[in-house]
Design an enzyme around this catalytic site. Sequence first.
Site, short mmCIF file in Angstrom:
data_model
loop_
_atom_site.label_atom_id
_atom_site.label_comp_id
_atom_site.label_asym_id
_atom_site.label_seq_id
_atom_site.Cartn_x
_atom_site.Cartn_y
_atom_site.Cartn_z
N PHE A 146 50.65 111.26 99.34
CA PHE A 146 50.53 111.09 100.79
C PHE A 146 50.92 109.67 101.19
O PHE A 146 51.60 109.44 102.19
CB PHE A 146 49.09 111.38 101.22
CG PHE A 146 48.77 110.97 102.62
CD1 PHE A 146 48.11 109.77 102.87
CD2 PHE A 146 49.17 111.74 103.71
CE1 PHE A 146 47.83 109.37 104.17
CE2 PHE A 146 48.89 111.34 105.00
CZ PHE A 146 48.23 110.15 105.24
N ARG A 172 65.33 100.42 112.61
CA ARG A 172 66.16 101.63 112.75
C ARG A 172 66.33 102.02 114.23
O ARG A 172 67.37 102.48 114.65
CB ARG A 172 65.50 102.79 111.98
CG ARG A 172 66.25 104.11 112.01
CD ARG A 172 65.34 105.27 111.66
NE ARG A 172 64.26 105.39 112.64
CZ ARG A 172 63.15 106.11 112.43
NH1 ARG A 172 62.98 106.74 111.28
NH2 ARG A 172 62.21 106.17 113.34
N ARG A 203 61.26 98.17 126.50
CA ARG A 203 60.43 97.41 125.57
C ARG A 203 61.24 97.18 124.30
O ARG A 203 61.89 98.06 123.81
CB ARG A 203 59.16 98.20 125.23
CG ARG A 203 58.39 98.54 126.45
CD ARG A 203 56.95 98.87 126.19
NE ARG A 203 56.32 98.03 125.19
CZ ARG A 203 55.23 98.45 124.55
NH1 ARG A 203 54.78 99.66 124.78
NH2 ARG A 203 54.64 97.68 123.67
N TYR A 231 51.63 92.61 116.45
CA TYR A 231 51.88 93.90 117.11
C TYR A 231 51.88 95.02 116.06
O TYR A 231 51.23 96.05 116.19
CB TYR A 231 53.20 93.90 117.89
CG TYR A 231 53.52 95.27 118.45
CD1 TYR A 231 54.46 96.09 117.83
CD2 TYR A 231 52.81 95.77 119.54
CE1 TYR A 231 54.71 97.37 118.30
CE2 TYR A 231 53.05 97.05 120.02
CZ TYR A 231 53.99 97.85 119.39
OH TYR A 231 54.23 99.13 119.85
#
Length: 380
Positions: free
Chosen positions: A295, A225, A235, A178
């Site tokens: 980044f 978290r 879900r 997932y």
Amino acid sequence: MIPTLYKSALHPREVRALLSLKIKGQRFAVPKEPLNTLAMTLNDEDFCCAALSKVSRSFAVVIQQLSENLRNGVCVFYLVLRALDTIEDDMRFPQAEKLELLRNFYKKSYDEDFTLQNIGDQEDYRVLLAHYDKVIRFFKGLDKGYRDVIVDITKKMGNGMADFAEKEVVTIEDYNLYCHYVAGLVGIGLSELFSASGLESPGLKSQHDLSNSMGLFLQKTNIIRDYHEDLFSDRTFWPKEIWGKYADKLTFFTENPHAPKSLDCLNEMVMNALGHLPDVVDYLRLLKDKSIFRFAAIPQVMAIATLAAVFNNPKVFTGVVKVRKGLAARLILYDLSLDDTLKYFKKYSRVFLRKSPAGSELHKQLLAWSKTLDQKIKEG
Ligand code: D99
């Protein structure tokens, strides 16, 4: 701003960073007007930049610092991902229609008439989808190399999201799959964009395992978290293969936040996420361009700070544990080097050792993990 400053009051470097980011931030001034007003006046590119600032303030600043054509590619990529995420998250959307849209979303990449009305649980996301034709026109102006990557990842992610809209995350394998679909593919796509830009080596796009780990570390941190927040949307992403060892139902933890079993489960979830950190170190070490490095590195440092904050912390089960925005401000302002990043990883890894019961199995695992991390860092 004041509450944010207050939280960082004991951290003078963060206070200074927050204030100068506020000033510097004016340069990327997030327009005050609502996004749908801006949609009437801004051209496609400016609308996309405004949308980016609205949906992810601190991240927008970091994307702005990328070099021009890569910045446009990453901005569009981020908005396409955000659109997919908004469709996946919208629970009011009829399931059959949602699956169809997720699996076929990539086919709309060149359709300038395509917009989506009334989808999204936040105003800014609804507006982004309602004016999605602006994103598509901005997308069509990108180099072909960037467009091909974005379409390919959109197709794979949309299919992966649709697969998991119909099945639960039960095993650790499901959990990793997932997270691969919703975040690992982001890392893989970005490596392809970085290589296509010419700013990073052509070899980077073949580093699928390391790129995948970049996404999994961030996604697993978010999933840990967001336990409490996700518990009440129907879900959950915590794999039963882990939590099932500590409780019969996932709600046990929010009902017994201080129980040793609850904290043992939380700490095992954190250990599972930390398993990706050696790959993150190897990936960051490959990067050559400074703005690309920042980044990539800033969200990783935010993530390990979050994991250190949630580790062994019962508050995770009753609310959302967030790290101070002052840390993000500091990271964004000061040019974060590989050395600084590795020092942050070392600093936070000591927190896990300190917070874990000496002599416990967990402590032994953390020691072994910390040695692997040290080894990676020394290889530098
Ligand atoms: C992400 N992810 O930074 Cl995966 C998403 N905030 O966490 Cl293009 C899209 O959202 C892109 O401002 C890139 O409230 C990323 C990763 C990334 C990856 C691999 C290599 C390099 C970068 C993020 C973005 C960061 C983010 C929001 C938050 C504060 C900090 C930054 C805020 C990862 C993902 C897919 C798990 C959300």
